[in-house]
Design an enzyme around this catalytic site. Structure first.
Site, PDB file in Angstrom:
ATOM      1  N   ALA A  14      12.090  -4.605 -32.161  1.00  0.00           N
ATOM      2  CA  ALA A  14      12.903  -3.401 -32.533  1.00  0.00           C
ATOM      3  C   ALA A  14      13.827  -3.003 -31.223  1.00  0.00           C
ATOM      4  O   ALA A  14      14.437  -2.031 -31.334  1.00  0.00           O
ATOM      5  CB  ALA A  14      12.138  -2.305 -32.638  1.00  0.00           C
ATOM      6  N   SER A  15      13.523  -3.777 -30.175  1.00  0.00           N
ATOM      7  CA  SER A  15      14.349  -3.542 -29.058  1.00  0.00           C
ATOM      8  C   SER A  15      15.785  -3.820 -28.793  1.00  0.00           C
ATOM      9  O   SER A  15      15.747  -5.064 -29.077  1.00  0.00           O
ATOM     10  CB  SER A  15      13.553  -4.007 -27.812  1.00  0.00           C
ATOM     11  OG  SER A  15      14.186  -4.211 -26.406  1.00  0.00           O
ATOM     12  N   THR A  16      16.756  -2.898 -28.610  1.00  0.00           N
ATOM     13  CA  THR A  16      18.088  -3.370 -28.423  1.00  0.00           C
ATOM     14  C   THR A  16      18.243  -4.135 -27.337  1.00  0.00           C
ATOM     15  O   THR A  16      19.120  -5.402 -27.527  1.00  0.00           O
ATOM     16  CB  THR A  16      18.829  -2.190 -28.275  1.00  0.00           C
ATOM     17  OG1 THR A  16      18.338  -1.397 -27.341  1.00  0.00           O
ATOM     18  CG2 THR A  16      19.056  -1.330 -29.588  1.00  0.00           C
TER      19      THR A  16
END
Length: 208
Positions: A14-16
């Site tokens: 979920a981490s950009t």
């Protein structure tokens, strides 16, 4: 032949900024002569322990707006193409992370991980549903249904929980995080080069 130093790459789907790191770490590591150990984990429980019920980019909207613009700039600079935001952020990454945990020792872990990131941030697709994860596996020539079934067994769920406990015990508080053989921690995509240099034996003069 001497063993190459290893750098652990802890990442959250979920981490950009984990996306940016995942898409460039292989070439940089090869040039630095460093082996990468890909370590998927869930950041949500760590955030919850800090009192956050969402990403800090949602909790602090000004920070979030800057992050998305920064992501666009960095993706363009790295030649990754346009960023497409998923409809929900952060996405529920449980199914994808269970799958990556199951595949930790398989040769499909890296292409699968990169494909998940591309689906989420290059195409803006959902990665939350098991069916979406299964389709990613199928496109890699794997049996998505069978892998998802295996990834959902109790032994693999336990392995994922243990990985999360290990992350907390080693001081990880965000993603991406890079850990060297000697335990030095580097946080953030913008510290990848420094992490690789440290793993390879380079030290700033005052820290030798």
């Amino acid at each position: 032949m001497a063993r190459r130093p290893t750098l652990e790459f802890w990442y959250e789907f979920a981490s950009t900024y984990s996306y940016l790191a995942a898409m460039r770490i292989e070439a940089l590591a090869e040039a630095a002569g460093v082996e990468i150990r890909w370590r998927p984990f869930l950041l949500g429980p760590i955030f919850a322990a800090q009192g956050w019920n969402s990403s800090p980019f949602n909790i602090y909207p000004t920070k979030g707006r800057n992050m998305w613009r920064d992501l666009e700039r960095e993706a363009a600079r790295l030649g990754l193409g346009p960023v497409t935001r998923p409809a929900s952020f952060p996405q529920n990454s449980l199914s994808a992370t269970r799958t990556a945990t199951y595949g930790a020792d398989q040769d499909w872990l890296i292409p699968f991980s990169k494909s998940v990131f591309e689906a989420s941030f290059a195409r803006g697709q959902s990665i939350a549903e098991p069916n979406a994860v299964s389709q990613i596996l199928d496109r890699l020539g794997l049996d998505g249904v069978q892998i998802l079934k295996a990834a959902s067994n109790e032994a693999n769920k336990t392995r994922l929980r243990v990985n999360g406990e290990e992350a907390r015990s080693r001081g990880i508080f965000g993603a991406p995080t890079f850990l060297t053989d000697d335990g030095e921690l580097f946080w953030g995509n913008d510290r990848l080069e420094q992490a690789l240099a440290w793993a390879g034996g380079e030290r700033p003069g005052s820290l030798r």
